[in-house]
Design a protein around this motif. Structure first.
Motif, PDB file in Angstrom:
ATOM      1  N   ALA A 207     -31.172 -43.914  30.386  1.00  0.00           N
ATOM      2  CA  ALA A 207     -29.846 -43.447  29.907  1.00  0.00           C
ATOM      3  C   ALA A 207     -28.968 -44.745  29.918  1.00  0.00           C
ATOM      4  O   ALA A 207     -28.033 -44.671  29.072  1.00  0.00           O
ATOM      5  CB  ALA A 207     -29.335 -42.368  31.254  1.00  0.00           C
ATOM      6  N   ALA A 208     -28.943 -45.656  30.813  1.00  0.00           N
ATOM      7  CA  ALA A 208     -28.144 -46.906  30.846  1.00  0.00           C
ATOM      8  C   ALA A 208     -28.301 -47.715  29.782  1.00  0.00           C
ATOM      9  O   ALA A 208     -27.346 -48.322  29.029  1.00  0.00           O
ATOM     10  CB  ALA A 208     -28.103 -47.412  32.179  1.00  0.00           C
ATOM     11  N   ARG A 209     -29.450 -47.672  29.207  1.00  0.00           N
ATOM     12  CA  ARG A 209     -29.811 -48.363  28.126  1.00  0.00           C
ATOM     13  C   ARG A 209     -29.530 -47.742  26.475  1.00  0.00           C
ATOM     14  O   ARG A 209     -29.322 -48.488  25.750  1.00  0.00           O
ATOM     15  CB  ARG A 209     -31.516 -48.758  27.898  1.00  0.00           C
ATOM     16  CG  ARG A 209     -32.034 -49.374  26.568  1.00  0.00           C
ATOM     17  CD  ARG A 209     -31.742 -50.789  26.427  1.00  0.00           C
ATOM     18  NE  ARG A 209     -32.230 -51.136  25.233  1.00  0.00           N
ATOM     19  CZ  ARG A 209     -31.678 -51.068  23.923  1.00  0.00           C
ATOM     20  NH1 ARG A 209     -30.515 -50.366  23.876  1.00  0.00           N
ATOM     21  NH2 ARG A 209     -32.300 -51.340  22.909  1.00  0.00           N
ATOM     22  N   TRP A 210     -29.411 -46.638  26.630  1.00  0.00           N
ATOM     23  CA  TRP A 210     -29.354 -45.755  25.036  1.00  0.00           C
ATOM     24  C   TRP A 210     -28.232 -45.074  25.185  1.00  0.00           C
ATOM     25  O   TRP A 210     -27.767 -44.927  23.967  1.00  0.00           O
ATOM     26  CB  TRP A 210     -30.710 -45.026  24.618  1.00  0.00           C
ATOM     27  CG  TRP A 210     -31.756 -45.683  24.688  1.00  0.00           C
ATOM     28  CD1 TRP A 210     -32.827 -46.082  25.446  1.00  0.00           C
ATOM     29  CD2 TRP A 210     -32.262 -46.489  23.194  1.00  0.00           C
ATOM     30  NE1 TRP A 210     -33.829 -46.821  24.897  1.00  0.00           N
ATOM     31  CE2 TRP A 210     -33.410 -47.086  23.412  1.00  0.00           C
ATOM     32  CE3 TRP A 210     -31.507 -46.610  22.381  1.00  0.00           C
ATOM     33  CZ2 TRP A 210     -34.062 -47.887  22.508  1.00  0.00           C
ATOM     34  CZ3 TRP A 210     -32.124 -47.414  21.143  1.00  0.00           C
ATOM     35  CH2 TRP A 210     -33.448 -47.933  21.405  1.00  0.00           C
ATOM     36  N   ALA A 211     -27.621 -44.711  26.155  1.00  0.00           N
ATOM     37  CA  ALA A 211     -26.361 -43.565  26.036  1.00  0.00           C
ATOM     38  C   ALA A 211     -25.313 -44.286  25.981  1.00  0.00           C
ATOM     39  O   ALA A 211     -24.883 -45.587  26.497  1.00  0.00           O
ATOM     40  CB  ALA A 211     -26.640 -42.839  27.099  1.00  0.00           C
ATOM     41  N   ASP A 212     -24.176 -43.697  25.308  1.00  0.00           N
ATOM     42  CA  ASP A 212     -22.808 -44.305  25.169  1.00  0.00           C
ATOM     43  C   ASP A 212     -21.911 -43.712  26.165  1.00  0.00           C
ATOM     44  O   ASP A 212     -20.945 -44.283  26.695  1.00  0.00           O
ATOM     45  CB  ASP A 212     -22.542 -44.073  23.642  1.00  0.00           C
ATOM     46  CG  ASP A 212     -23.272 -44.815  22.638  1.00  0.00           C
ATOM     47  OD1 ASP A 212     -23.301 -45.923  22.498  1.00  0.00           O
ATOM     48  OD2 ASP A 212     -23.805 -43.704  21.900  1.00  0.00           O
TER      49      ASP A 212
END
Length: 281
Positions: A207-212
């Motif tokens: 989530a931290a890598r891909w979500a805005d």
């Protein structure tokens, strides 16, 4: 296909099941188009319930507006044009090939402007499978596929419908690291086309890598929301997950969560009460 960029706005939403209300009067920051919104939180936090409510699969009250329309008030066919939901797993016992199942996703609920029958549907379905690098299993029966392959076919069923809002419930849970990265890259592409993309993830690092935009749910309420740096903090992890953890940046600048230990029951509540961004000592 580029669609109109409109945020999804959730206000005073209540949803649940006949004997158990899971979400009560939930209001969230808008889910922006062109961005990936991740729903995270522990088991039974309300993530899947929220997705089912947005998809119209369980009864919900309140307001969920997309542009000038409340999707809770839309007829079934109109909502199917606007919103597509990818469940955690395809149903068992379906005697269709991967290609046929993707074609069937259009036939079962036709989308305005997309042909639901004829040779072009077959071409579109195969293109959706190819986009996920699974064109080689197009003629394989669903029941003979692995869990990860079935998950990718389910995503192809969602992609072919070209929705304005794409709801993905744990699309990476059965995938290896390579396919997780491939799928999240595709999800990024879909968001960049102007879609509102909402995805349930258990992996906070993913989530931290891909979500805005991240919404952290706890007991049907929003414990934190915002960009990854604002939403994923040691204080939140203590309060929501009951763990002591470090949140740091990798050499590439991505946030990473490293769990140190499980906290004594109730300790996380005191940390969160002191500050949502508090460090744990």
């Amino acid at each position: 296909m580029t669609v109109t960029s409109e945020a999804l706005r959730i206000e005073r939403l209540s949803a649940g099941y006949p004997r158990r209300r899971v979400i009560e009067q939930l209001t969230l920051d808008p889910f922006p188009a062109n961005r990936i919104t991740a729903l995270v939180g522990p088991n039974a936090a309300g993530k899947s319930t929220l997705m089912l409510a947005l998809a119209g699969l369980i009864r919900a009250t309140g307001s969920v507006r997309l542009g000038g329309r409340d999707i809770l008030d839309m007829a079934v066919a109109e909502r199917a044009n606007a919103v597509t939901f990818m469940p955690q797993a395809l149903p068992q016992g379906v005697a269709l090939s991967a290609l046929e199942s993707v074609m069937a996703s259009l036939k079962a609920s036709p989308v305005a402007g997309l042909e639901a029958r004829g040779p072009r549907v077959r071409e579109r379905a195969f293109a959706a499978l190819e986009r996920l690098s699974i064109g080689d299993i197009a003629m394989e029966q669903l029941n003979r596929l692995s869990g990860g392959q079935r998950q990718l076919v389910s995503l192809a069923q969602a992609v072919i419908r070209e929705p304005r809002v794409l709801l993905l419930d744990e699309p990476t849970s059965a995938l290896d690291l390579r396919h997780q990265t491939q799928v999240m890259g595709l999800v990024r592409e879909l968001a960049s086309e102007g879609k509102v993309v909402v995805i349930v993830l258990h992996d906070l690092n993913l989530a931290a890598r891909w979500a805005d935009h991240i919404v952290v749910l706890r007991d049907g309420t929003a414990a934190a929301q915002g960009d990854p740096e604002r939403a994923i903090t040691p204080g939140m992890l203590a309060y929501v997950y009951g763990v002591e953890a470090r949140v740091e940046r990798s050499s590439l600048g991505h946030l990473q969560v490293s769990v140190e230990r499980v906290l004594p029951q109730g300790a996380g509540v005191h940390v969160a009460a002191a500050s949502p961004d508090a460090s744990i000592h």
